[in-house]
Design an enzyme around this catalytic site. Structure first.
Site, PDB file in Angstrom:
ATOM      1  N   ILE A   1       0.677  -1.337  -0.015  1.00  0.00           N
ATOM      2  CA  ILE A   1       0.051  -0.042   0.031  1.00  0.00           C
ATOM      3  C   ILE A   1       0.823   1.353  -0.264  1.00  0.00           C
ATOM      4  O   ILE A   1       0.194   2.365  -0.303  1.00  0.00           O
ATOM      5  CB  ILE A   1      -1.016   0.263   1.126  1.00  0.00           C
ATOM      6  CG1 ILE A   1      -0.382  -0.063   2.389  1.00  0.00           C
ATOM      7  CG2 ILE A   1      -2.066  -0.757   1.091  1.00  0.00           C
ATOM      8  CD1 ILE A   1      -1.201   0.167   3.810  1.00  0.00           C
TER       9      ILE A   1
ATOM     10  N   HIS B   1       8.033 -11.769   4.349  1.00  0.00           N
ATOM     11  CA  HIS B   1       7.567 -11.086   3.360  1.00  0.00           C
ATOM     12  C   HIS B   1       8.661 -10.549   2.359  1.00  0.00           C
ATOM     13  O   HIS B   1       9.618  -9.814   2.497  1.00  0.00           O
ATOM     14  CB  HIS B   1       6.452 -10.002   3.474  1.00  0.00           C
ATOM     15  CG  HIS B   1       7.114  -8.902   4.257  1.00  0.00           C
ATOM     16  ND1 HIS B   1       7.152  -9.213   5.791  1.00  0.00           N
ATOM     17  CD2 HIS B   1       7.702  -7.728   4.198  1.00  0.00           C
ATOM     18  CE1 HIS B   1       7.665  -7.936   6.364  1.00  0.00           C
ATOM     19  NE2 HIS B   1       7.775  -7.076   5.373  1.00  0.00           N
TER      20      HIS B   1
END
Ligand code: AMP
Length: 140
Positions: free
Chosen positions: A32, A100
């Site tokens: 984001i 991640h």
């Protein structure tokens, strides 16, 4: 069972995300706060903070996920080059305690499309642009 991390909640669909691709053992979605257009996170469905804590199957599948994400991003961004980054633990700058990989397409300077915020820009993410890009990437 540990408390679900932010990314486990995203994988379960409890928190919305802009999905790029998915495998049995991994999930990929747009960051984001992209450092550059197409900045994607690839996460194992197995919840673990560091790669050394993942099962063998999960960590092997994660590399397949990275390559699949690169394939889609290369079509969209017309490049073969990527930054692939992992912050493996808090002292390495990891903010979300769930493995991640950051996969970021790289193109010659000056040819980047919009959809990224310069460092320090704290304005809200443009969720509609992220959703449009995710839709195109899912189709590649
Ligand atoms: P790191 O600093 O390596 O832990 O990276 C965490 C990344 O997760 C940052 O790049 C954030 O912008 C990103 N991030 C945080 N919350 C979300 C979210 N809800 N959806 C997508 N990306 C997120």
């Amino acid at each position: 069972m540990d408390e679900p991390t932010l990314f486990t909640k995203i994988i379960r669909g409890d928190i919305p995300s802009s999905m790029v691709a998915e495998g049995n053992e991994w999930y990929a979605f747009l960051d984001i706060n992209p450092h550059r257009p197409g900045h994607t996170l690839v996460v194992p469905k197995e919840q673990a903070q560091r790669i050394s804590e993942l099962s063998v199957d999960s960590r092997r599948a994660l590399m397949d996920g990275i390559i699949e994400v690169q394939r889609r991003l290369s079509i969209e961004f017309e490049t073969t080059d990527f930054s692939v980054n992992l912050n493996d633990g808090p002292l390495a700058g990891q903010e979300v305690p769930h493995v991640h990989f950051h996969v970021i397409p790289r193109a010659p300077e000056g040819t980047q499309r919009p959809l990224w915020k310069p460092p320090g820009d704290s304005t809200e993410p443009d969720f509609s642009l992220l959703a449009e890009l995710a839709e195109r990437l899912q189709a590649h």
